[in-house]
Design an enzyme around this catalytic site. Structure first.
Site, PDB file in Angstrom:
ATOM      1  N   LYS A  43      -5.312   2.936  -2.944  1.00 57.29           N
ATOM      2  CA  LYS A  43      -4.647   2.288  -1.814  1.00 57.29           C
ATOM      3  C   LYS A  43      -5.563   2.190  -0.598  1.00 57.29           C
ATOM      4  O   LYS A  43      -5.444   1.250   0.198  1.00 57.29           O
ATOM      5  CB  LYS A  43      -3.362   3.034  -1.465  1.00 57.29           C
ATOM      6  CG  LYS A  43      -2.268   2.920  -2.525  1.00 57.29           C
ATOM      7  CD  LYS A  43      -1.929   1.474  -2.856  1.00 57.29           C
ATOM      8  CE  LYS A  43      -0.720   1.370  -3.780  1.00 57.29           C
ATOM      9  NZ  LYS A  43      -0.434  -0.033  -4.179  1.00 57.29           N
ATOM     10  N   SER A  52       0.827  -1.201   0.000  1.00 62.94           N
ATOM     11  CA  SER A  52       0.000   0.000   0.000  1.00 62.94           C
ATOM     12  C   SER A  52       0.868   1.259   0.000  1.00 62.94           C
ATOM     13  O   SER A  52       2.035   1.235  -0.403  1.00 62.94           O
ATOM     14  CB  SER A  52      -0.943  -0.025   1.211  1.00 62.94           C
ATOM     15  OG  SER A  52      -1.914   0.990   1.113  1.00 62.94           O
TER      16      SER A  52
END
Length: 315
Positions: free
Chosen positions: A190, A172
């Site tokens: 994300k 992420s």
């Protein structure tokens, strides 16, 4: 191209901890993901890396395989993570040729800089599809195999001579923690990736599967940092100053975090986010004033002046 072990793995890890285990990794030929896979293979595992570029993916697999004699690393190119059927076929091939899938990394991603005024709906959708939908498709393709692995290598908290299994990591970013210009598309994607990981942790934890997130900060010698250093050295220096540790990370540090989460040491870590950025995201508001630039002002030892205390003066 042979990479010295100290470039992708710390000396604290014991050889063989992933013996006979299999890792499935999307984006596995990328700068960071390839080192995560390399560390896993060096510690006894075998792997399958997935990518869109056939030549790059196949060569990447051949290179990773050199870290350990007898290792098996498959490179499956021509696979777009936005295509669930192609991903499922890749996962099935991996399991068939290597004997299963014990670990998975959803690492495929897309990024570019653009303000919302210049960001078309199609460009926004592209990043959402690669990052968020791609992570979901990867999850769906590997989860049955991860459940099988978790049942075989049970997560019961005590030391297991046969090692661990049934674990997934999502890659992420911190943009959605603090807000950042030119990254609306990536921040949205994300944030979705994080929630997919959390859902896996909640819904598949009862089967013994763990799901966690690794969030890298600026990592030296990666494409993004290299681009910044070549085009704007001043920006590069300024960005380093916003990192409490005062430096960019190394790919080894992301690989070490991966080994931790996949190893016995990470058995009880589930539904978590491991931010590996030297503390950068914590300083998002540290340099708002030109008078108190981070970290120079702290290091100078100077007193804070020119700010009202809020106390009422005594008459």
């Amino acid at each position: 191209m042979s990479v010295p072990r100290q470039k992708y793995l710390s000396s604290v890890w014991r050889d063989g901890i992933f013996a006979d285990k299999v890792l499935f990794c999307t984006g596995g030929a990328g700068t960071i993901c390839s080192m995560q896979v390399r560390a896993f293979v060096a510690l006894g595992g075998n792997a399958c890396i997935i990518g869109r570029n056939v030549e790059k993916t196949e060569k990447g697999a051949e290179d990773i395989a050199t870290v350990r004699s007898g290792s098996k690393v498959i490179g499956i190119g021509g696979v777009d993570v936005r295509d669930p059927k192609a991903l499922q076929a890749a996962a099935d091939r991996c399991a068939k040729e290597l004997g299963g899938i014990d670990f998975a990394i959803a690492g495929a991603a897309g990024n570019f800089l653009a303000p919302m005024a210049q960001l078309s709906p199609n460009a926004f959708k592209t990043v959402m599809d690669i990052d968020a939908l791609g992570s979901y498709n990867t999850t769906k393709a590997v989860l049955p195999y991860l459940v099988e692995s978790a049942q075989k290598y049970k997560n019961i908290g005590s030391s297991q001579p046969t090692g661990t299994g049934g674990r997934m990591i999502f890659i992420s970013a911190t943009f959605h923690y603090k807000g950042q210009p030119l990254q609306a598309h990536v921040a949205a994607a994300k944030a979705a990736v994080d929630q997919i990981s959390h859902s896996v942790a909640i819904e598949y934890g009862p089967y013994g599967v763990t799901s966690n997130i690794i969030t890298p900060g600026p990592i030296a010698n990666t494409e993004g940092v290299e681009r910044l250093s070549k085009t704007d050295p001043k920006s590069m220096k300024a960005s380093m100053k916003r990192i409490p540790l005062g430096r960019y990370g190394e790919v080894k540090e992301i690989a070490d975090a991966t080994v931790y989460l996949f190893s016995e040491a990470g058995s009880y870590v589930n539904g978590n986010t491991l931010v590996v950025d030297g503390g950068q995201w914590r300083t998002s508001g540290a340099s708002e004033s030109a008078a108190w630039q981070y970290p120079d002002f702290l290091l100078s030892g100077a007193a804070v002046e020119g700010v009202k205390s809020g106390r009422k003066s005594k008459l």
